[in-house]
Design a protein around this motif. Structure first.
Motif, PDB file in Angstrom:
ATOM      1  N   ALA A  86      82.228  18.454 -28.737  1.00 32.80           N
ATOM      2  CA  ALA A  86      82.826  18.195 -27.421  1.00 32.80           C
ATOM      3  C   ALA A  86      83.115  19.525 -26.733  1.00 32.80           C
ATOM      4  CB  ALA A  86      84.099  17.374 -27.586  1.00 32.80           C
ATOM      5  N   THR A  87      82.118  20.055 -26.053  1.00 32.94           N
ATOM      6  CA  THR A  87      82.213  21.390 -25.457  1.00 32.94           C
ATOM      7  C   THR A  87      83.393  21.535 -24.505  1.00 32.94           C
ATOM      8  OG1 THR A  87      79.826  21.588 -25.638  1.00 32.94           O
ATOM      9  CG2 THR A  87      80.919  23.146 -24.180  1.00 32.94           C
ATOM     10  N   SER A  88      83.625  20.559 -23.634  1.00 29.58           N
ATOM     11  CA  SER A  88      84.713  20.690 -22.662  1.00 29.58           C
ATOM     12  C   SER A  88      86.075  20.644 -23.346  1.00 29.58           C
ATOM     13  CB  SER A  88      84.615  19.620 -21.577  1.00 29.58           C
ATOM     14  OG  SER A  88      84.753  18.329 -22.124  1.00 29.58           O
ATOM     15  N   GLU A  89      86.211  19.836 -24.384  1.00 33.12           N
ATOM     16  CA  GLU A  89      87.482  19.790 -25.112  1.00 33.12           C
ATOM     17  C   GLU A  89      87.684  21.064 -25.937  1.00 33.12           C
ATOM     18  OE1 GLU A  89      87.266  16.039 -27.195  1.00 33.12           O
ATOM     19  OE2 GLU A  89      88.515  15.110 -25.666  1.00 33.12           O
ATOM     20  N   GLN A  90      86.610  21.618 -26.476  1.00 35.57           N
ATOM     21  CA  GLN A  90      86.725  22.877 -27.205  1.00 35.57           C
ATOM     22  C   GLN A  90      87.196  23.982 -26.257  1.00 35.57           C
ATOM     23  OE1 GLN A  90      83.298  25.258 -28.680  1.00 35.57           O
ATOM     24  NE2 GLN A  90      84.111  24.755 -30.722  1.00 35.57           N
ATOM     25  N   ARG A  91      86.673  23.982 -25.039  1.00 32.72           N
ATOM     26  CA  ARG A  91      87.117  24.965 -24.038  1.00 32.72           C
ATOM     27  C   ARG A  91      88.609  24.786 -23.753  1.00 32.72           C
ATOM     28  NH1 ARG A  91      83.126  27.871 -21.860  1.00 32.72           N
ATOM     29  NH2 ARG A  91      84.215  28.575 -20.013  1.00 32.72           N
ATOM     30  N   LEU A  92      89.052  23.527 -23.674  1.00 30.07           N
ATOM     31  CA  LEU A  92      90.479  23.260 -23.459  1.00 30.07           C
ATOM     32  C   LEU A  92      91.311  23.858 -24.592  1.00 30.07           C
ATOM     33  CD1 LEU A  92      90.797  19.579 -22.180  1.00 30.07           C
ATOM     34  CD2 LEU A  92      91.861  21.596 -21.175  1.00 30.07           C
ATOM     35  N   LEU A  93      90.863  23.652 -25.820  1.00 35.47           N
ATOM     36  CA  LEU A  93      91.564  24.200 -26.976  1.00 35.47           C
ATOM     37  C   LEU A  93      91.617  25.723 -26.899  1.00 35.47           C
ATOM     38  CD1 LEU A  93      92.848  24.145 -29.797  1.00 35.47           C
ATOM     39  CD2 LEU A  93      90.518  23.993 -30.741  1.00 35.47           C
ATOM     40  N   PHE A  94      90.473  26.351 -26.703  1.00 33.39           N
ATOM     41  CA  PHE A  94      90.427  27.807 -26.658  1.00 33.39           C
ATOM     42  C   PHE A  94      91.251  28.351 -25.491  1.00 33.39           C
ATOM     43  CE2 PHE A  94      86.066  28.167 -29.010  1.00 33.39           C
ATOM     44  CZ  PHE A  94      86.660  27.667 -30.156  1.00 33.39           C
ATOM     45  N   ASN A  95      91.157  27.723 -24.318  1.00 39.01           N
ATOM     46  CA  ASN A  95      91.951  28.159 -23.170  1.00 39.01           C
ATOM     47  C   ASN A  95      93.446  28.013 -23.435  1.00 39.01           C
ATOM     48  OD1 ASN A  95      90.011  29.112 -21.341  1.00 39.01           O
ATOM     49  ND2 ASN A  95      89.557  27.062 -20.628  1.00 39.01           N
ATOM     50  N   THR A  96      93.823  26.929 -24.099  1.00 43.38           N
ATOM     51  CA  THR A  96      95.231  26.708 -24.442  1.00 43.38           C
ATOM     52  C   THR A  96      95.737  27.824 -25.345  1.00 43.38           C
ATOM     53  OG1 THR A  96      94.998  24.304 -24.207  1.00 43.38           O
ATOM     54  CG2 THR A  96      96.836  25.090 -25.543  1.00 43.38           C
ATOM     55  N   LEU A  97      94.941  28.206 -26.346  1.00 39.59           N
ATOM     56  CA  LEU A  97      95.334  29.286 -27.252  1.00 39.59           C
ATOM     57  C   LEU A  97      95.373  30.632 -26.536  1.00 39.59           C
ATOM     58  CD1 LEU A  97      93.382  28.215 -30.451  1.00 39.59           C
ATOM     59  CD2 LEU A  97      95.854  28.099 -30.061  1.00 39.59           C
ATOM     60  N   LEU A  98      94.390  30.888 -25.674  1.00 40.22           N
ATOM     61  CA  LEU A  98      94.368  32.142 -24.915  1.00 40.22           C
ATOM     62  C   LEU A  98      95.588  32.257 -24.006  1.00 40.22           C
ATOM     63  CD1 LEU A  98      90.584  32.289 -24.031  1.00 40.22           C
ATOM     64  CD2 LEU A  98      91.834  33.977 -25.393  1.00 40.22           C
ATOM     65  N   GLN A  99      95.910  31.185 -23.304  1.00 37.53           N
ATOM     66  CA  GLN A  99      97.059  31.220 -22.394  1.00 37.53           C
ATOM     67  C   GLN A  99      98.371  31.381 -23.147  1.00 37.53           C
ATOM     68  OE1 GLN A  99      96.459  27.688 -20.063  1.00 37.53           O
ATOM     69  NE2 GLN A  99      94.760  28.597 -18.925  1.00 37.53           N
ATOM     70  N   ALA A 100      98.481  30.735 -24.305  1.00 34.30           N
ATOM     71  CA  ALA A 100      99.691  30.895 -25.121  1.00 34.30           C
ATOM     72  C   ALA A 100      99.803  32.336 -25.609  1.00 34.30           C
ATOM     73  CB  ALA A 100      99.670  29.922 -26.297  1.00 34.30           C
ATOM     74  N   GLY A 101      98.689  32.909 -26.046  1.00 28.63           N
ATOM     75  CA  GLY A 101      98.702  34.297 -26.495  1.00 28.63           C
ATOM     76  C   GLY A 101      99.103  35.246 -25.384  1.00 28.63           C
ATOM     77  N   GLN A 102      98.576  34.997 -24.185  1.00 25.46           N
ATOM     78  CA  GLN A 102      98.945  35.838 -23.042  1.00 25.46           C
ATOM     79  C   GLN A 102     100.430  35.699 -22.733  1.00 25.46           C
ATOM     80  OE1 GLN A 102      96.082  34.382 -20.194  1.00 25.46           O
ATOM     81  NE2 GLN A 102      94.783  36.178 -20.466  1.00 25.46           N
ATOM     82  N   ARG A 103     100.946  34.505 -22.863  1.00 24.32           N
ATOM     83  CA  ARG A 103     102.362  34.256 -22.583  1.00 24.32           C
ATOM     84  C   ARG A 103     103.264  35.081 -23.511  1.00 24.32           C
ATOM     85  NH1 ARG A 103     107.009  34.093 -23.377  1.00 24.32           N
ATOM     86  NH2 ARG A 103     108.499  32.448 -23.130  1.00 24.32           N
ATOM     87  N   TRP A 104     102.858  35.185 -24.785  1.00 23.02           N
ATOM     88  CA  TRP A 104     103.687  35.859 -25.781  1.00 23.02           C
ATOM     89  C   TRP A 104     103.352  37.342 -25.959  1.00 23.02           C
ATOM     90  CZ3 TRP A 104     107.969  33.837 -27.620  1.00 23.02           C
ATOM     91  CH2 TRP A 104     108.116  32.457 -27.616  1.00 23.02           C
ATOM     92  N   SER A 105     102.323  37.854 -25.296  1.00 23.11           N
ATOM     93  CA  SER A 105     101.944  39.237 -25.510  1.00 23.11           C
ATOM     94  C   SER A 105     102.845  40.132 -24.675  1.00 23.11           C
ATOM     95  CB  SER A 105     100.474  39.439 -25.160  1.00 23.11           C
ATOM     96  OG  SER A 105     100.246  39.132 -23.814  1.00 23.11           O
ATOM     97  N   TYR A 106     102.945  41.211 -24.872  1.00 19.85           N
ATOM     98  CA  TYR A 106     102.705  42.315 -25.733  1.00 19.85           C
ATOM     99  C   TYR A 106     104.035  42.928 -26.107  1.00 19.85           C
ATOM    100  CZ  TYR A 106      97.910  42.262 -23.957  1.00 19.85           C
ATOM    101  OH  TYR A 106      96.647  41.907 -23.616  1.00 19.85           O
ATOM    102  N   ALA A 107     104.116  43.438 -27.305  1.00 21.46           N
ATOM    103  CA  ALA A 107     105.264  44.218 -27.754  1.00 21.46           C
ATOM    104  C   ALA A 107     104.718  45.552 -28.261  1.00 21.46           C
ATOM    105  CB  ALA A 107     106.008  43.495 -28.866  1.00 21.46           C
ATOM    106  N   GLN A 108     105.322  46.625 -27.861  1.00 24.20           N
ATOM    107  CA  GLN A 108     104.864  47.965 -28.254  1.00 24.20           C
ATOM    108  C   GLN A 108     105.633  48.417 -29.484  1.00 24.20           C
ATOM    109  OE1 GLN A 108     102.488  49.619 -26.404  1.00 24.20           O
ATOM    110  NE2 GLN A 108     102.410  51.296 -27.858  1.00 24.20           N
TER     111      GLN A 108
END
Length: 151
Positions: A91-113
């Motif tokens: 399910a390509t479109s659902e896989q994109r949803l999963l990956f986008n969800t993880l990317l956005q969550a990672g961006q939300r919690w990034s960065y600590a120096q």
């Protein structure tokens, strides 16, 4: 991106890239082989991250939960998705949803120096797969990242 790592399952990442110097770290291991449809993906996240009872069993609520993580008593989070390339592979479109969800969550919690000059997010996502699938997985992640950056 210090909060997203994709590669072959036998490639070892230095612990310094994953774990903070101090604080409590919660590690969740998910299995992409078990993520054959949306319900199975949500079940993996529910079980692995001990999602709260009010979890709404849809992509929007998963995204909200990954951006919050209050119910887990930790300072840092490591989310490991083994066989990530197999998650929603039919399910390509659902896989994109999963990956986008993880990317956005990672961006939300990034960065600590860190004092050593290493940047570390409070949420680190590790997506592993077999050697042959690495280029395809990395290409899909780059595509999702470009999509996320343009929106």
């Amino acid at each position: 991106m210090p909060w997203l790592h994709g590669g072959a399952k036998q490639d070892a990442l230095p612990v310094d890239l994953l774990l903070p110097v101090t604080g409590r770290t919660y590690v969740a291991r998910l299995d992409g082989r078990e993520m054959h449809d949306t319900d199975a993906v949500l079940q993996q996240f529910y079980d692995g991250l001990k999602l709260p009872d009010y979890f709404g069993w849809n992509w929007n609520v998963l995204s909200d939960c990954l951006r919050d993580l209050k119910w887990l008593s930790a300072d840092h989070y490591v989310l490991i998705v083994e066989a990530a390339d197999e998650a929603l592979s039919g399910a390509t479109s659902e896989q994109r949803l999963l990956f986008n969800t993880l990317l956005q969550a990672g961006q939300r919690w990034s960065y600590a120096q860190r004092s050593e000059g290493i940047e570390l997010g409070r949420l680190v996502v590790v997506m592993s797969c077999d050697d042959a699938s690495v280029p395809s997985l990395q290409g899909r992640l780059r595509s999702c990242l470009a999509e996320t950056a343009s929106s």
